[in-house]
Write an enzyme that holds these catalytic residues in place. Structure first.
Site, PDB file in Angstrom:
ATOM      1  N   HIS A  29      34.718  41.626  41.038  1.00 21.81           N
ATOM      2  CA  HIS A  29      34.760  42.859  40.247  1.00 21.81           C
ATOM      3  C   HIS A  29      35.072  42.599  38.776  1.00 21.81           C
ATOM      4  O   HIS A  29      35.012  43.517  37.959  1.00 21.81           O
ATOM      5  CB  HIS A  29      35.765  43.856  40.848  1.00 21.81           C
ATOM      6  CG  HIS A  29      37.206  43.523  40.615  1.00 21.81           C
ATOM      7  ND1 HIS A  29      37.996  42.915  41.560  1.00 21.81           N
ATOM      8  CD2 HIS A  29      38.004  43.727  39.545  1.00 21.81           C
ATOM      9  CE1 HIS A  29      39.223  42.770  41.076  1.00 21.81           C
ATOM     10  NE2 HIS A  29      39.251  43.254  39.857  1.00 21.81           N
TER      11      HIS A  29
ATOM     12  N   ASP B  13      35.169  39.998  47.404  1.00 21.97           N
ATOM     13  CA  ASP B  13      35.435  40.120  45.971  1.00 21.97           C
ATOM     14  C   ASP B  13      35.588  38.731  45.348  1.00 21.97           C
ATOM     15  O   ASP B  13      36.671  38.330  44.930  1.00 21.97           O
ATOM     16  CB  ASP B  13      36.698  40.959  45.768  1.00 21.97           C
ATOM     17  CG  ASP B  13      36.908  41.363  44.324  1.00 21.97           C
ATOM     18  OD1 ASP B  13      35.983  41.150  43.515  1.00 21.97           O
ATOM     19  OD2 ASP B  13      37.988  41.896  44.011  1.00 21.97           O
TER      20      ASP B  13
ATOM     21  N   SER C 224      43.773  40.120  37.947  1.00 20.32           N
ATOM     22  CA  SER C 224      42.636  40.027  38.850  1.00 20.32           C
ATOM     23  C   SER C 224      41.883  38.723  38.650  1.00 20.32           C
ATOM     24  O   SER C 224      41.724  38.237  37.528  1.00 20.32           O
ATOM     25  CB  SER C 224      41.672  41.192  38.614  1.00 20.32           C
ATOM     26  OG  SER C 224      42.227  42.405  39.042  1.00 20.32           O
TER      27      SER C 224
END
Length: 293
Positions: free
Chosen positions: A120, A166, A267
């Site tokens: 992402h 992801d 992230s």
């Protein structure tokens, strides 16, 4: 990286315990999610220039390396003794994924030419570079910055119902030279298992308090404990007031008492555990419930 006042910080990770399917990686652009730290205003960097879309797939053997296969991966000269700011050289595989010099996500060096991050974090609209070799997210005098040649997002990356697969790989324009501050981490084989209550570590330049707009200047680290699947699912269901299984196969949860966990900008960073003095990446920062709650 957040240190809040809640009783338990909870974070869901994507496990790296299985190789990616051998299929064409065509046109996989990740939708926008709130987790990456993209600009001071909270949106994507408007100055970032377009980048070509993800292309055909990377070598699958990146996901079958193991500590015994290489004497170079997963080794650091420093021991973990605690603290907030990471010591220089403690995490030599830590990478900052950037657009136009701005940190958006973390990443991990897995070979001299490949960086692992979250799916992402990557969009086909932007060019990316990676910065490594320095714990400062801004200072480039003592670090190495390399442009990304190609980006590959997992072909089955999805945000429908829950976030799946992801993962993304970034191919660098040229190999980096390994130094005491630049080293690859080890990636486990498919049959590798992470036991509950294992103490692991996450690092990143993400926001410290949840409401801050800017990334941390100095790399932060915090230990996390692996949580059993059933317990994690119950906590997530309660927090979301849902009966659906949000935590699915291919995910693992990390938690820390006193509300210490990752936050926006972390992230793509790695969840790493130490086995026989060798650091192995077992997960990627994917999503969580708030920061340090």
């Amino acid at each position: 990286m957040s240190s809040g006042g809640g009783s338990r910080g909870l974070l869901a990770w994507l496990l790296l315990l299985q190789p990616w399917p051998g299929q064409n990686w065509a046109g996989m652009a990740a939708p926008r999610l709130p987790s990456p730290l993209l600009s001071e205003e909270g949106g994507e960097n408007p100055e970032a220039s377009p980048a070509p879309g993800p292309e055909a797939g990377p070598p699958l053997n990146l996901f079958t390396s193991f500590p015994g296969d290489s004497l170079l991966c997963g080794r650091t000269p420093l021991r973990i003794v605690g603290g907030v700011d990471a010591e220089e050289g403690r995490w030599p595989w830590q990478v900052s994924v950037r657009t136009k010099g701005r940190h958006i996500c973390g990443g991990t060096l897995v070979t001299a030419t490949w960086v692992l991050t979250a799916g992402h974090c990557i969009s086909s609209r932007f060019h990316y570079s990676v910065k490594m070799g320095d714990r400062s997210v801004y200072n480039e005098n003592t670090s190495v910055v390399v442009s990304v040649q190609r980006a590959f997002v997992h072909p089955k990356f999805s945000t429908v119902t829950t976030i799946r697969n992801d993962l993304a790989l970034l191919q660098l324009q040229h190999p980096v030279n390994f130094t005491s501050n630049i080293q690859p981490i080890c990636i486990p084989q498919e049959n590798f298992q992470v036991e509950g209550r294992t103490r692991c570590w996450v690092t990143g330049w993400g926001k410290t308090p949840e409401r801050e707009k800017l990334a941390s200047e100095i790399l932060q680290d915090v230990d996390q404990y692996i949580m059993c699947y059933e317990e994690c699912n119950k906590i997530i269901q309660k927090a979301l007031s849902s009966t659906k299984d949000v935590i699915i196969k291919g995910m693992v949860c990390g938690y820390k008492e006193q509300g210490k966990d990752s936050c926006q900008g972390d992230s793509g960073g790695r969840l790493a555990c130490e086995y026989n003095d060798t650091w192995v990446q077992v997960g990627i920062v994917s999503w969580g419930i708030g920061c340090g709650r």
